[in-house]
Enzyme design. Structure first.
Site, PDB file in Angstrom:
ATOM      1  NE  ARG A  73      88.790  50.918  61.819  1.00 14.71           N
ATOM      2  CZ  ARG A  73      87.799  51.939  61.775  1.00 14.71           C
ATOM      3  NH1 ARG A  73      88.279  52.994  61.774  1.00 14.71           N
ATOM      4  NH2 ARG A  73      86.440  51.686  62.413  1.00 14.71           N
ATOM      5  CE1 TYR A 201      91.565  43.754  67.175  1.00 12.19           C
ATOM      6  CE2 TYR A 201      90.695  44.998  65.711  1.00 12.19           C
ATOM      7  CZ  TYR A 201      90.159  44.809  66.691  1.00 12.19           C
ATOM      8  OH  TYR A 201      88.865  44.579  66.714  1.00 12.19           O
ATOM      9  CE  LYS A 210      86.572  48.234  56.532  1.00 15.22           C
ATOM     10  NZ  LYS A 210      86.619  48.386  58.047  1.00 15.22           N
ATOM     11  CG  HIS A 230      82.563  50.630  55.587  1.00 15.52           C
ATOM     12  ND1 HIS A 230      83.242  51.616  56.798  1.00 15.52           N
ATOM     13  CD2 HIS A 230      83.099  49.262  56.472  1.00 15.52           C
ATOM     14  CE1 HIS A 230      82.591  50.754  58.176  1.00 15.52           C
ATOM     15  NE2 HIS A 230      83.121  49.710  57.629  1.00 15.52           N
ATOM     16  CB  SER A 252      83.147  51.026  62.829  1.00 19.38           C
ATOM     17  OG  SER A 252      84.255  50.450  61.394  1.00 19.38           O
ATOM     18  CB  CYS A 254      76.659  51.143  62.471  1.00 16.86           C
ATOM     19  SG  CYS A 254      77.177  52.607  64.676  1.00 16.86           S
ATOM     20  CG  ASP A 281      84.020  45.682  56.431  1.00 16.48           C
ATOM     21  OD1 ASP A 281      82.796  46.782  57.646  1.00 16.48           O
ATOM     22  OD2 ASP A 281      85.280  46.045  56.793  1.00 16.48           O
ATOM     23  NE  ARG A 382      85.742  44.154  65.476  1.00 16.97           N
ATOM     24  CZ  ARG A 382      85.142  45.097  64.484  1.00 16.97           C
ATOM     25  NH1 ARG A 382      84.429  44.353  62.920  1.00 16.97           N
ATOM     26  NH2 ARG A 382      84.843  46.490  65.139  1.00 16.97           N
TER      27      ARG A 382
HETATM   28  P1  GTP Z   1      82.065  46.534  61.606  1.00 15.71           P
HETATM   29  O1  GTP Z   1      82.485  44.929  61.442  1.00 15.71           O
HETATM   30  O2  GTP Z   1      83.058  47.589  62.317  1.00 15.71           O
HETATM   31  O3  GTP Z   1      82.382  47.180  60.323  1.00 15.71           O
HETATM   32  O4  GTP Z   1      80.636  46.569  61.923  1.00 15.71           O
HETATM   33  P2  GTP Z   1      79.219  46.172  61.628  1.00 15.71           P
HETATM   34  O5  GTP Z   1      78.076  47.883  60.473  1.00 15.71           O
HETATM   35  O6  GTP Z   1      79.298  44.800  60.399  1.00 15.71           O
HETATM   36  O7  GTP Z   1      78.630  45.972  62.547  1.00 15.71           O
HETATM   37  P3  GTP Z   1      77.779  45.183  63.695  1.00 15.71           P
HETATM   38  O8  GTP Z   1      76.695  44.120  62.039  1.00 15.71           O
HETATM   39  O9  GTP Z   1      78.887  43.784  63.804  1.00 15.71           O
HETATM   40  O10 GTP Z   1      77.006  45.028  64.735  1.00 15.71           O
HETATM   41  C1  GTP Z   1      78.146  45.470  65.705  1.00 15.71           C
HETATM   42  C2  GTP Z   1      76.455  45.973  67.234  1.00 15.71           C
HETATM   43  O11 GTP Z   1      75.613  46.969  66.039  1.00 15.71           O
HETATM   44  C3  GTP Z   1      75.979  44.601  67.375  1.00 15.71           C
HETATM   45  O12 GTP Z   1      76.103  44.909  68.823  1.00 15.71           O
HETATM   46  C4  GTP Z   1      74.739  44.596  67.037  1.00 15.71           C
HETATM   47  O13 GTP Z   1      74.380  43.269  68.105  1.00 15.71           O
HETATM   48  C5  GTP Z   1      74.217  46.154  66.802  1.00 15.71           C
HETATM   49  N1  GTP Z   1      72.919  45.863  65.814  1.00 15.71           N
HETATM   50  C6  GTP Z   1      72.663  45.038  64.756  1.00 15.71           C
HETATM   51  N2  GTP Z   1      72.176  45.958  64.156  1.00 15.71           N
HETATM   52  C7  GTP Z   1      71.497  46.247  64.935  1.00 15.71           C
HETATM   53  C8  GTP Z   1      69.969  46.996  65.105  1.00 15.71           C
HETATM   54  O14 GTP Z   1      69.002  46.179  63.551  1.00 15.71           O
HETATM   55  N3  GTP Z   1      69.298  46.811  66.002  1.00 15.71           N
HETATM   56  C9  GTP Z   1      69.780  47.021  67.071  1.00 15.71           C
HETATM   57  N4  GTP Z   1      69.303  47.557  68.147  1.00 15.71           N
HETATM   58  N5  GTP Z   1      71.138  47.129  67.010  1.00 15.71           N
HETATM   59  C10 GTP Z   1      72.090  46.480  66.448  1.00 15.71           C
HETATM   60  C1  SPV Z   2      85.499  48.730  61.074  1.00 14.70           C
HETATM   61  O1  SPV Z   2      86.260  48.583  62.333  1.00 14.70           O
HETATM   62  O2  SPV Z   2      84.860  49.235  60.672  1.00 14.70           O
HETATM   63  C2  SPV Z   2      86.247  46.763  61.216  1.00 14.70           C
HETATM   64  C3  SPV Z   2      86.550  46.612  62.091  1.00 14.70           C
HETATM   65  O3  SPV Z   2      85.582  46.474  60.131  1.00 14.70           O
HETATM   66  S1  SPV Z   2      88.294  47.138  61.704  1.00 14.70           S
HETATM   67  O4  SPV Z   2      89.315  45.370  59.798  1.00 14.70           O
HETATM   68  O5  SPV Z   2      89.156  46.916  62.528  1.00 14.70           O
HETATM   69  O6  SPV Z   2      88.454  47.835  60.137  1.00 14.70           O
HETATM   70 MN    MN Z   3      83.840  47.880  58.731  1.00 14.27          MN
END
Ligand code: GTP
Ligand code: SPV
Ligand code: MN
Length: 599
Positions: A73, A201, A210, A230, A252, A254, A281, A382
């Site tokens: 983004r 993208y 979003k 979110h 994002s 996290c 999400d 992704r």
């Molecule tokens: P978006 O799709 O961008 O909104 O991301 P999200 O909030 O769904 O994050 P996601 O669950 O895909 O995790 C993103 C990154 O954080 C990955 O590299 C994971 O390995 C890491 N991660 C997720 N949960 C944990 C956790 O409990 N501990 C640690 N250390 N890393 C974590």
């Molecule tokens: C985020 O960045 O929080 C996502 C990926 O979930 S995107 O759809 O590119 O915003």
């Molecule tokens: Mn997201």
């Protein structure tokens, strides 16, 4: 236009106007059938837009690479074009709507010459449900069409449900030249309109996600008395069979997808604890007739971060993306025509058999963790996968009324300040806790990675109006929910002196969820601190955890007054930046926090 699947004048007139501007060679309506999707997949493979993967190992899976300059983004080029700048507020980019329409018109004019315009009628939420809202996206990208077919509910039934109403969100996307300098992701909340140009993208172009389900929906939610957030939504199933639902807002990349699909530690699974995923999400939240807050996930699939997803960290996500999935910007293993990413396993494809996310030969032996340019998969690569394919998808996923929310959890990446978990004093204080959220930045958005920035409610890039008014809306909602969820804050990312994460995270986050839910039921005590209620160390289960003692938990739960006072100073700066619209209540909460820290 002949043979259109709808007679809706508002829809047809708009499409005609957009086609007159963009000049596509032809217009194709997407009907949601598999035959049509198959034909589009074949076409995308013929042109090289997608690569068909090993159909035995990865049935119905494809690989796509975006342009090298187009991998996340772009917040700097995302605009909220309300009639006045004040309505958009200081945190959003703003431009006068007339000026922006004129600028965009130049970029769109003739941009689809020699191309096809696809018309995607889609629904956010179950078609026909009270929560559902409809959109139509016009795009010249097959990749967008195929992603939207996974991420949203697409088809003629959407047009039937819309009937002859004008109540839908218009979205126009053109790839144009994928020119960074002329890339715009623009929202006109008053016109129910989204316009995206010069990107191909994810969040920039899948306009239901979003752009609609957060930016436009947050604007509508304020007007109509509901919330677009979110947030992931998960259900915890107890051995008794009882279920409790939690939503959680993390910025994002996290950990939302990971938490939403977690598998509890063995000793809890053996007792019968389970987690069911409702969403990973986005949550739309409404007050139910019973006075509780109810949540639905308006999406139909997951657009998940690939790197770090593996059999141990998130087996459910991994199994979800073994079929019917589009991978974006991961490594292509040409030995067996499959995919790979950093953190999948210890067997990267060897030199000669590996193509990196840029489409170049990749040498895994040159990979250096500290140098992102040596990655095979882009850090924000992704998978787009169907929710229905998730092994732990909740039976309530398609529920018309959603699920009742017991707890709302905020969280972010904080190496030091935030403890593992704390509970707010109630809705008002909890809203304040959301407003002061901060996190170290990630690869999900263009820009520097690892810098602490304030990201209120994980919505900084996604609020479709003035941030101060958004906080007021949170406070107002508290008065409208007779039986509100309790609000918590978590941090899985506290590090030790060597920079290693102290808390194991992932499935072990279940231990924190159980404390949160026990608090909601009044079943466990807590320690009152300046920032809120923190668990007694002995109330976080450590059974089965190697290397973690009750002292580690104590360390994870400490509230360091000095670093919190530094945070307060930073929050004051941020509130000043948000400006005049910050509710007085938030300043009162901030003053009270500072006073408690100094006491
Ligand atoms: P978006 O799709 O961008 O909104 O991301 P999200 O909030 O769904 O994050 P996601 O669950 O895909 O995790 C993103 C990154 O954080 C990955 O590299 C994971 O390995 C890491 N991660 C997720 N949960 C944990 C956790 O409990 N501990 C640690 N250390 N890393 C974590
Ligand atoms: C985020 O960045 O929080 C996502 C990926 O979930 S995107 O759809 O590119 O915003
Ligand atoms: Mn997201």
């Amino acid at each position: 236009m002949n043979n259109t699947p709808t007679n809706n004048k508002f829809v047809l007139d708009w499409i005609e106007e957009m086609a007159a501007m963009t000049c596509p060679d032809q217009i194709v309506w997407i009907d949601g059938t598999n035959e049509q999707a198959e034909a589009l997949r074949a076409e995308a493979c013929a042109t090289g837009e997608m690569i068909k993967l090993n159909q035995e190992k990865l049935p119905n899976c494809y690989l796509h690479r975006t342009a090298v300059n187009d991998v996340a983004r772009v917040e700097g080029r995302t605009y909220i074009c309300t009639p006045t700048k004040e309505e958009a507020g200081n945190i959003n980019n703003w431009m006068d709507p007339a000026e922006m329409y004129a600028k965009l018109k130049k970029l769109y004019t003739g941009s689809m010459k020699g191309r096809t315009m696809y018309v995607i009628p889609y629904s956010m939420g179950v078609v026909g449900s009270d929560f559902a809202k409809y959109g139509i996206e016009l795009t010249d990208s097959i990749y967008v069409v195929l992603n939207m077919l996974i991420m949203t509910r697409v088809g003629n039934n959407v047009l039937e449900a819309l009937g002859d109403s004008a109540d839908y969100i218009k979205g126009l996307h053109a790839r144009a030249d994928i020119d960074e300098e002329n890339r715009y992701i623009v929202h006109f909340p008053q016109d129910n309109t989204i316009m995206s140009v010069n990107s191909g993208y994810g969040g920039n172009v899948l306009l239901g996600k979003k752009c609609f389900a957060l930016r436009i929906a947050s604007y509508l939610g304020r007007k109509e008395g509901w919330m677009a957030e979110h947030m992931l939504i998960l259900g915890v199933k107890y051995p008794s069979g009882e279920k409790k639902y939690v939503t959680a807002a993390f910025p994002s990349a996290c950990g939302k997808t990971n938490l939403a699909m977690l598998i509890p530690p063995k000793f809890l699974s053996e007792q019968g604890y389970e987690v069911e995923c409702v969403g990973d999400d986005i949550a739309w939240l409404r007050v139910g007739e019973d006075g509780r807050l109810w949540a639905v996930n308006p999406e139909n699939g997951f657009f998940g971060v690939a790197p770090g997803t593996n059999e141990k960290s998130n087996p459910n996500a991994l199994h979800t993306c073994l079929r019917d999935t589009i991978f974006t910007n991961v490594v292509h293993n040409t030995a067996d025509n499959t995919v790979w990413w950093e953190g999948l396993d210890n067997n990267p494809p060897q030199p000669g058999n590996a193509i990196d996310w840029k489409g170049n030969p990749w040498d895994c032996t040159k990979y250096d963790k500290k140098d992102k340019s040596t990655c095979g998969a882009h850090p924000n690569s992704r998978f787009t996968a169907l929710a229905a394919n998730c092994p732990c998808i909740s039976p309530e996923f398609n529920s018309l009324k959603g699920v009742p929310v017991s707890a709302i959890v905020f969280g972010g990446r904080r190496a030091k300040t935030a403890p593992l978990v704390y509970q707010s004093y109630g809705w008002q204080h909890g809203s304040f806790v959301g407003s002061i959220m901060a996190s170290e930045t990630t690869a999900a958005a263009a820009g520097a990675v690892g810098v602490v920035r304030r990201d209120p409610m994980a919505m900084r890039p996604f609020v479709g109006y003035n941030m101060g008014d958004y906080w007021q809306h949170w406070l107002n909602m508290g008065h409208k929910i007779p039986n509100p969820p309790m609000i918590f804050h978590v941090n899985w990312f506290r590090t030790d002196d060597e920079g290693h994460f102290i808390w194991p995270g992932f499935g072990d986050n279940m231990r924190v969820l159980l404390w949160i839910l026990a608090r909601c039921e009044g079943k466990v005590d807590a320690v009152e601190t300046a920032i809120g209620y923190v668990p007694k160390a002995e109330d976080i289960m450590i059974e089965g955890l190697e290397d973690i003692t009750i002292d580690t938990i104590r360390e994870l739960l400490t509230v360091d007054t000095q670093s919190w006072l530094e945070d307060v100073a930073n929050i004051k700066e941020f509130y000043a930046q948000v400006g005049d619209h910050v509710p007085a209540t938030m300043y009162e909460e901030l003053a009270a926090l500072e006073a408690r820290l100094k006491a």
